[in-house]
Write a protein that holds these residues in place. Structure first.
Motif, mmCIF file in Angstrom:
data_model
loop_
_atom_site.group_PDB
_atom_site.id
_atom_site.type_symbol
_atom_site.label_atom_id
_atom_site.label_comp_id
_atom_site.label_asym_id
_atom_site.label_seq_id
_atom_site.Cartn_x
_atom_site.Cartn_y
_atom_site.Cartn_z
ATOM 1 N N ASN A 70 2.941 -15.294 59.121
ATOM 2 C CA ASN A 70 2.590 -14.841 57.768
ATOM 3 C C ASN A 70 1.169 -14.300 57.686
ATOM 4 O O ASN A 70 0.537 -14.348 56.630
ATOM 5 C CB ASN A 70 2.778 -15.967 56.760
ATOM 6 C CG ASN A 70 1.897 -17.170 57.050
ATOM 7 O OD1 ASN A 70 1.544 -17.411 58.197
ATOM 8 N ND2 ASN A 70 1.567 -17.923 56.018
ATOM 9 N N GLY A 71 0.632 -13.781 58.796
ATOM 10 C CA GLY A 71 -0.673 -13.161 58.688
ATOM 11 C C GLY A 71 -1.444 -13.069 59.981
ATOM 12 O O GLY A 71 -0.901 -13.287 61.072
ATOM 13 N N PHE A 72 -2.721 -12.722 59.851
ATOM 14 C CA PHE A 72 -3.616 -12.539 60.990
ATOM 15 C C PHE A 72 -4.886 -13.355 60.797
ATOM 16 O O PHE A 72 -5.322 -13.610 59.676
ATOM 17 C CB PHE A 72 -4.006 -11.068 61.153
ATOM 18 C CG PHE A 72 -2.916 -10.204 61.709
ATOM 19 C CD1 PHE A 72 -2.791 -10.021 63.070
ATOM 20 C CD2 PHE A 72 -2.009 -9.574 60.875
ATOM 21 C CE1 PHE A 72 -1.788 -9.222 63.597
ATOM 22 C CE2 PHE A 72 -1.006 -8.780 61.378
ATOM 23 C CZ PHE A 72 -0.897 -8.608 62.752
ATOM 24 N N ILE A 73 -5.496 -13.738 61.911
ATOM 25 C CA ILE A 73 -6.803 -14.387 61.910
ATOM 26 C C ILE A 73 -7.762 -13.515 62.713
ATOM 27 O O ILE A 73 -7.526 -13.250 63.889
ATOM 28 C CB ILE A 73 -6.753 -15.791 62.530
ATOM 29 C CG1 ILE A 73 -5.786 -16.687 61.761
ATOM 30 C CG2 ILE A 73 -8.151 -16.414 62.554
ATOM 31 C CD1 ILE A 73 -5.520 -18.014 62.452
ATOM 32 N N ASN A 74 -8.837 -13.053 62.068
ATOM 33 C CA ASN A 74 -9.887 -12.297 62.733
ATOM 34 C C ASN A 74 -11.075 -13.223 62.945
ATOM 35 O O ASN A 74 -11.560 -13.853 61.999
ATOM 36 C CB ASN A 74 -10.307 -11.104 61.879
ATOM 37 C CG ASN A 74 -9.143 -10.192 61.559
ATOM 38 O OD1 ASN A 74 -8.766 -9.368 62.367
ATOM 39 N ND2 ASN A 74 -8.567 -10.341 60.367
ATOM 40 N N VAL A 75 -11.545 -13.340 64.169
ATOM 41 C CA VAL A 75 -12.650 -14.239 64.480
ATOM 42 C C VAL A 75 -13.970 -13.464 64.371
ATOM 43 O O VAL A 75 -14.117 -12.409 64.987
ATOM 44 C CB VAL A 75 -12.493 -14.854 65.878
ATOM 45 C CG1 VAL A 75 -13.655 -15.802 66.163
ATOM 46 C CG2 VAL A 75 -11.173 -15.610 65.967
ATOM 47 N N LEU A 76 -14.909 -14.015 63.608
ATOM 48 C CA LEU A 76 -16.141 -13.304 63.271
ATOM 49 C C LEU A 76 -17.357 -13.858 64.005
ATOM 50 O O LEU A 76 -17.374 -15.009 64.439
ATOM 51 C CB LEU A 76 -16.407 -13.398 61.763
ATOM 52 C CG LEU A 76 -15.306 -12.907 60.821
ATOM 53 C CD1 LEU A 76 -15.804 -12.971 59.389
ATOM 54 C CD2 LEU A 76 -14.866 -11.499 61.168
ATOM 55 N N ASP A 77 -18.397 -13.027 64.050
ATOM 56 C CA ASP A 77 -19.685 -13.464 64.575
ATOM 57 C C ASP A 77 -20.683 -13.697 63.443
ATOM 58 O O ASP A 77 -21.879 -13.813 63.672
ATOM 59 C CB ASP A 77 -20.253 -12.443 65.562
ATOM 60 C CG ASP A 77 -20.494 -11.083 64.924
ATOM 61 O OD1 ASP A 77 -20.272 -10.936 63.714
ATOM 62 O OD2 ASP A 77 -20.905 -10.154 65.639
ATOM 63 N N ASN A 78 -20.199 -13.738 62.210
ATOM 64 C CA ASN A 78 -21.065 -14.062 61.079
ATOM 65 C C ASN A 78 -20.282 -14.898 60.066
ATOM 66 O O ASN A 78 -19.059 -14.824 59.995
ATOM 67 C CB ASN A 78 -21.606 -12.800 60.412
ATOM 68 C CG ASN A 78 -20.526 -11.924 59.802
ATOM 69 O OD1 ASN A 78 -19.529 -11.621 60.452
ATOM 70 N ND2 ASN A 78 -20.706 -11.510 58.566
ATOM 71 N N VAL A 79 -21.008 -15.713 59.308
ATOM 72 C CA VAL A 79 -20.413 -16.499 58.230
ATOM 73 C C VAL A 79 -20.534 -15.700 56.948
ATOM 74 O O VAL A 79 -21.604 -15.195 56.612
ATOM 75 C CB VAL A 79 -21.110 -17.863 58.088
ATOM 76 C CG1 VAL A 79 -20.576 -18.629 56.886
ATOM 77 C CG2 VAL A 79 -20.928 -18.686 59.358
ATOM 78 N N ILE A 80 -19.438 -15.573 56.227
ATOM 79 C CA ILE A 80 -19.402 -14.749 55.030
ATOM 80 C C ILE A 80 -19.991 -15.519 53.844
ATOM 81 O O ILE A 80 -19.588 -16.642 53.553
ATOM 82 C CB ILE A 80 -17.953 -14.336 54.700
ATOM 83 C CG1 ILE A 80 -17.383 -13.460 55.830
ATOM 84 C CG2 ILE A 80 -17.887 -13.599 53.375
ATOM 85 C CD1 ILE A 80 -15.897 -13.225 55.717
ATOM 86 N N GLU A 81 -20.960 -14.907 53.175
ATOM 87 C CA GLU A 81 -21.486 -15.430 51.921
ATOM 88 C C GLU A 81 -21.365 -14.340 50.863
ATOM 89 O O GLU A 81 -21.898 -13.252 51.037
ATOM 90 C CB GLU A 81 -22.945 -15.865 52.070
ATOM 91 C CG GLU A 81 -23.138 -17.091 52.939
ATOM 92 C CD GLU A 81 -24.574 -17.565 52.952
ATOM 93 O OE1 GLU A 81 -24.870 -18.555 52.279
ATOM 94 O OE2 GLU A 81 -25.390 -16.930 53.632
ATOM 95 N N LEU A 82 -20.662 -14.634 49.785
ATOM 96 C CA LEU A 82 -20.435 -13.654 48.729
ATOM 97 C C LEU A 82 -21.326 -13.909 47.524
ATOM 98 O O LEU A 82 -21.154 -13.302 46.475
ATOM 99 C CB LEU A 82 -18.965 -13.668 48.301
ATOM 100 C CG LEU A 82 -17.950 -13.423 49.426
ATOM 101 C CD1 LEU A 82 -16.535 -13.449 48.886
ATOM 102 C CD2 LEU A 82 -18.227 -12.098 50.126
ATOM 103 N N THR A 83 -22.302 -14.801 47.662
ATOM 104 C CA THR A 83 -23.195 -15.133 46.565
ATOM 105 C C THR A 83 -24.024 -13.914 46.165
ATOM 106 O O THR A 83 -24.578 -13.240 47.030
ATOM 107 C CB THR A 83 -24.145 -16.271 46.973
ATOM 108 O OG1 THR A 83 -23.371 -17.398 47.338
ATOM 109 C CG2 THR A 83 -25.074 -16.642 45.835
ATOM 110 N N PRO A 84 -24.140 -13.619 44.871
ATOM 111 C CA PRO A 84 -24.983 -12.488 44.454
ATOM 112 C C PRO A 84 -26.432 -12.701 44.868
ATOM 113 O O PRO A 84 -26.933 -13.825 44.850
ATOM 114 C CB PRO A 84 -24.846 -12.499 42.921
ATOM 115 C CG PRO A 84 -23.589 -13.247 42.643
ATOM 116 C CD PRO A 84 -23.473 -14.265 43.734
ATOM 117 N N PRO A 85 -27.118 -11.637 45.224
ATOM 118 C CA PRO A 85 -28.544 -11.756 45.526
ATOM 119 C C PRO A 85 -29.368 -11.893 44.250
ATOM 120 O O PRO A 85 -28.826 -11.927 43.143
ATOM 121 C CB PRO A 85 -28.857 -10.442 46.252
ATOM 122 C CG PRO A 85 -27.844 -9.487 45.731
ATOM 123 C CD PRO A 85 -26.596 -10.292 45.460
ATOM 124 N N ALA A 86 -30.671 -11.969 44.391
ATOM 125 C CA ALA A 86 -31.562 -12.091 43.241
ATOM 126 C C ALA A 86 -31.430 -10.867 42.331
ATOM 127 O O ALA A 86 -31.095 -9.768 42.785
ATOM 128 C CB ALA A 86 -32.999 -12.243 43.722
#
Length: 419
Positions: free
Chosen positions: A182-198
């Motif tokens: 039921n899908g795919f897993i892509n392995v990343l070299d970064n941790v995703i942060e979606l927090t807005p900047p200042a």
């Protein structure tokens, strides 16, 4: 990014990932010590030894039942080494200095987990000849974290020539896109942060103001705004959107102040309202001249405030020079401010250093046609280090579109001064 596609049920467990192995038609590679077949993507996560930190984060946040379903998913998962480096960088280490995901606050960890999951789609990266599948394309995707908190940024995906980069990473994703039922897993070299900047203030609706006036602040990242301050005084405000605030000028406002916006995610750089020294109000406090088109120093045709404004017919590379009666100290000011109404979109060059049209001593500003552009230029952008003894007594404005402006266009200039 190398990609392996599970074409058959036969499983071959390999010890190392190598590029040449992707050519095997009837094999599927080892992806961290686990044999893979027609497992769900959640089952693949649990089975892979190099994704154990992310799996632990799922367990700590109680998201197993949310993610262990038959729905379609596309995961973007940091490898253990990447996740551990992120934990160390953010201070989540135990007493002996090792990364410890247990130390991350649960609510933040939950957001972090869900920021790596797009639900409802199963998309791979590299296109395989003769294989029909959904493929990731460059663009923005809404994650499961966005569904819970719409203030978060969307997930940024870039796919170029089969190479995946995620959320601004400057490096390709490090792993294969692992296929499950039921899908795919892509392995990343970064941790995703979606927090807005200042937050960022880009412009104000007025150059000058009085107590009780309602200003519009235009900018970016006005998310979960805590305060809007005029100097040290908090002002009443309303958030219209992520890019617009309405704010009431405080009762104790004198003639100028530096405005800052504070959100839960940071504080903006200051933007100035009002002026310490007004070079042009309804008249020029000094003398001036212009070239390349007529200039009227007291025109009533288009006025931002008061009775008069400067009218400058703007031909290509035309300009005007204004000399102050006072010699000003650049260290006493932070901004050059003015209101400009152009009849045609154009660019101007502004300098306080000389009247020789030397753009290396100034900065350029793009003007929007048919409206008052309220401009705040930091003194630091005008190279005060080049001023003799740090002093100045002039403002030079030149049309700077590169010769594309229509002859006879007009610039109206009002409320020019320094804060």
């Amino acid at each position: 990014m190398k990609n392996i596609y599970n074409k058959v049920k036969h499983i071959a467990v390999c010890v190392f990932l190598i590029a040449a192995a992707s050519s095997c038609d009837n094999d599927i590679q080892d992806i961290g010590g686990a044999q893979q077949n027609y497992n769900t993507v959640y089952g693949m996560l649990k089975a892979n030894s190099n994704l154990s930190t992310y799996v632990k984060a799922i367990e700590l946040t109680g998201l197993q039942s949310t993610l262990d379903t038959q729905d379609d998913y596309t995961y973007f998962v940091p490898s253990d080494a990447t996740f551990d480096a992120y934990l160390v960088a953010n201070g989540y280490v135990n007493d002996i200095g090792y990364p410890d995901v247990n130390l991350v606050p649960v609510e933040y960890l939950k957001q972090l987990v869900l920021s790596h999951v797009v639900k409802g789609v199963k998309k791979r990266v590299a296109k395989l000849e003769g294989v029909e599948a959904d493929y990731l394309e460059t663009g923005e995707y809404s994650t499961m974290a966005n569904a819970l908190n719409p203030d978060l940024y969307l997930l940024g995906i870039n796919v170029t020539n089969g190479v995946l980069k995620v959320n601004g990473s400057d490096k390709p994703a490090s792993g294969l896109d692992y296929y499950g039922t039921n899908g795919f897993i892509n392995v990343l070299d970064n941790v995703i942060e979606l927090t807005p900047p200042a937050p960022v203030i880009t412009s104000l609706s007025q150059v000058l103001a009085s107590p009780g006036d309602v200003l519009t602040i235009i900018g970016q990242n006005f998310v979960k705004v805590k305060t809007v301050k005029f100097g040290s005084t908090e002002a009443a405000f309303t958030v219209e959107s992520k890019t617009e605030l309405k704010v009431t000028v405080p009762a104790d406002f004198d003639s100028y102040a530096l405005i800052v916006v504070e959100t839960e995610f940071g504080v903006s750089a200051p933007s100035g309202i009002g002026l310490k020294y007004l070079l042009y109000e309804d008249s020029l406090k000094g003398w001036g001249w212009g070239w390349g088109g007529d200039i009227t120093w007291q025109s009533t045709e288009k006025v931002s405030r008061g009775t008069y404004a400067i009218k400058k017919v703007a031909e290509a590379w035309s300009g005007l020079f204004m000399h102050s009666d006072l010699l000003l100290n650049a260290a006493d000011y932070q901004f050059v401010k003015m209101s400009i109404f152009p009849t045609e979109s154009t660019k101007i060059m502004v300098t306080i250093n000389s009247d020789t049209a030397d753009s290396s001593k100034g900065t350029t500003v793009t003007l929007v046609a048919g409206q008052w552009n309220n401009i705040s230029i930091p003194i630091s952008a005008l190279h005060p280090e080049l001023l003799p003894e740090g002093k100045f007594d002039s403002v030079f404005i030149q049309e700077f579109s590169g010769g594309t402006i229509t002859p006879g266009s007009v610039l109206y200039i009002d409320d020019l001064g320094f804060l």
